[in-house]
Design a protein around this motif. Structure first.
Motif, PDB file in Angstrom:
ATOM      1  N   GLU A  25     -24.240  13.780 -44.097  1.00  0.00           N
ATOM      2  CA  GLU A  25     -25.046  15.181 -43.467  1.00  0.00           C
ATOM      3  C   GLU A  25     -24.893  15.151 -42.104  1.00  0.00           C
ATOM      4  O   GLU A  25     -24.742  16.086 -40.987  1.00  0.00           O
ATOM      5  N   ASP A  28     -22.008  14.116 -40.243  1.00  0.00           N
ATOM      6  CA  ASP A  28     -20.832  15.859 -40.174  1.00  0.00           C
ATOM      7  C   ASP A  28     -21.119  16.410 -39.098  1.00  0.00           C
ATOM      8  O   ASP A  28     -20.739  17.077 -38.117  1.00  0.00           O
ATOM      9  N   ARG A  29     -22.475  16.582 -39.211  1.00  0.00           N
ATOM     10  CA  ARG A  29     -23.215  17.283 -37.959  1.00  0.00           C
ATOM     11  C   ARG A  29     -23.084  17.315 -36.058  1.00  0.00           C
ATOM     12  O   ARG A  29     -22.888  17.893 -35.599  1.00  0.00           O
ATOM     13  N   ASN A  31     -20.489  14.838 -35.592  1.00  0.00           N
ATOM     14  CA  ASN A  31     -19.026  14.847 -35.358  1.00  0.00           C
ATOM     15  C   ASN A  31     -18.679  16.353 -35.360  1.00  0.00           C
ATOM     16  O   ASN A  31     -18.218  16.610 -34.502  1.00  0.00           O
ATOM     17  N   SER A  32     -18.916  17.492 -35.834  1.00  0.00           N
ATOM     18  CA  SER A  32     -18.940  18.482 -35.495  1.00  0.00           C
ATOM     19  C   SER A  32     -19.196  19.101 -33.915  1.00  0.00           C
ATOM     20  O   SER A  32     -18.333  19.986 -33.050  1.00  0.00           O
ATOM     21  N   LEU A  35     -16.607  17.531 -31.598  1.00  0.00           N
ATOM     22  CA  LEU A  35     -15.028  18.257 -31.640  1.00  0.00           C
ATOM     23  C   LEU A  35     -15.594  19.442 -31.252  1.00  0.00           C
ATOM     24  O   LEU A  35     -14.314  19.942 -29.979  1.00  0.00           O
ATOM     25  N   LEU A  36     -16.784  20.355 -31.505  1.00  0.00           N
ATOM     26  CA  LEU A  36     -17.036  21.510 -30.934  1.00  0.00           C
ATOM     27  C   LEU A  36     -17.077  21.754 -29.314  1.00  0.00           C
ATOM     28  O   LEU A  36     -16.306  21.954 -27.957  1.00  0.00           O
TER      29      LEU A  36
END
Length: 187
Positions: A25, A28-29, A31-32, A35-36
């Protein structure tokens, strides 16, 4: 329950025991966020590239009709720096680089992972140092009050923007390293 459902349940139980859901988790945060940030920087880079083209074409047209725009070379140089720096992280995220792995692909899978982790980790450290040194340089330029030669504009904010581009790259490499370290998920 079918075999696939049972297998999925077993994997989730193993992850829960190992504490992996929190790691996954958090990854994933991160990674987000990467990406952003890097997609946003890529949009700014593309806008900067468009502005570069407009300045060059506009300067050429002005030169043909009247006189060239003073400072066009400085502006194009600044925009090129922003375009290059802001595109780095996006390139890393999307694997837009050339990867020479002729030697590494002949190694065992475990050794391949170790080499990839080593390269990603050293790259992450190197670019983190680049971010730090570019910020130090920007602070020195700001403290000295340096101005551009033709237009007489302080250019230290652009130096900080370049460090932001390298920070995006560092974050993308960090995410790739953590993915590789935690099971080679990034391939």
């Amino acid at each position: 329950m079918n075999a696939l459902g049972l297998l999925e349940k077993q994997v989730m139980q193993k992850r829960a025991v190992a504490g992996l859901p929190r790691k996954v988790e958090a990854l994933d945060r991160l990674n987000s966020l990467s990406l952003l940030l890097n997609q946003g920087l890529a949009w700014v880079a593309s806008g900067s590239l468009l502005l570069m083209v407009l300045v060059v074409v506009g300067n050429a047209l002005l030169r043909a009709v009247y006189a060239p725009f003073p400072g066009a070379t400085e502006i194009v140089g600044w925009l090129a720096a922003v375009t290059g720096a802001f595109g780095l992280g996006y390139t890393q995220v999307n694997r837009g680089y050339v990867e020479l792995d002729a030697l590494v692909e002949r190694l065992s899978p475990g050794l391949q992972k170790a080499v990839r982790c080593f390269v990603l980790f050293t790259s992450m450290i190197f670019f983190a140092l680049v971010v730090w040194q570019v910020i130090v340089y920007g602070l020195n330029v700001a403290r000295n009050g340096n101005l551009s030669e033709t237009m007489g504009i302080p250019f230290y904010p652009l130096i900080f923007l370049v460090s932001l581009g390298f920070a995006g790259l560092t974050l993308a490499i960090c995410v790739d390293f953590l993915k590789e370290f935690n099971g080679g998920v990034n391939r």
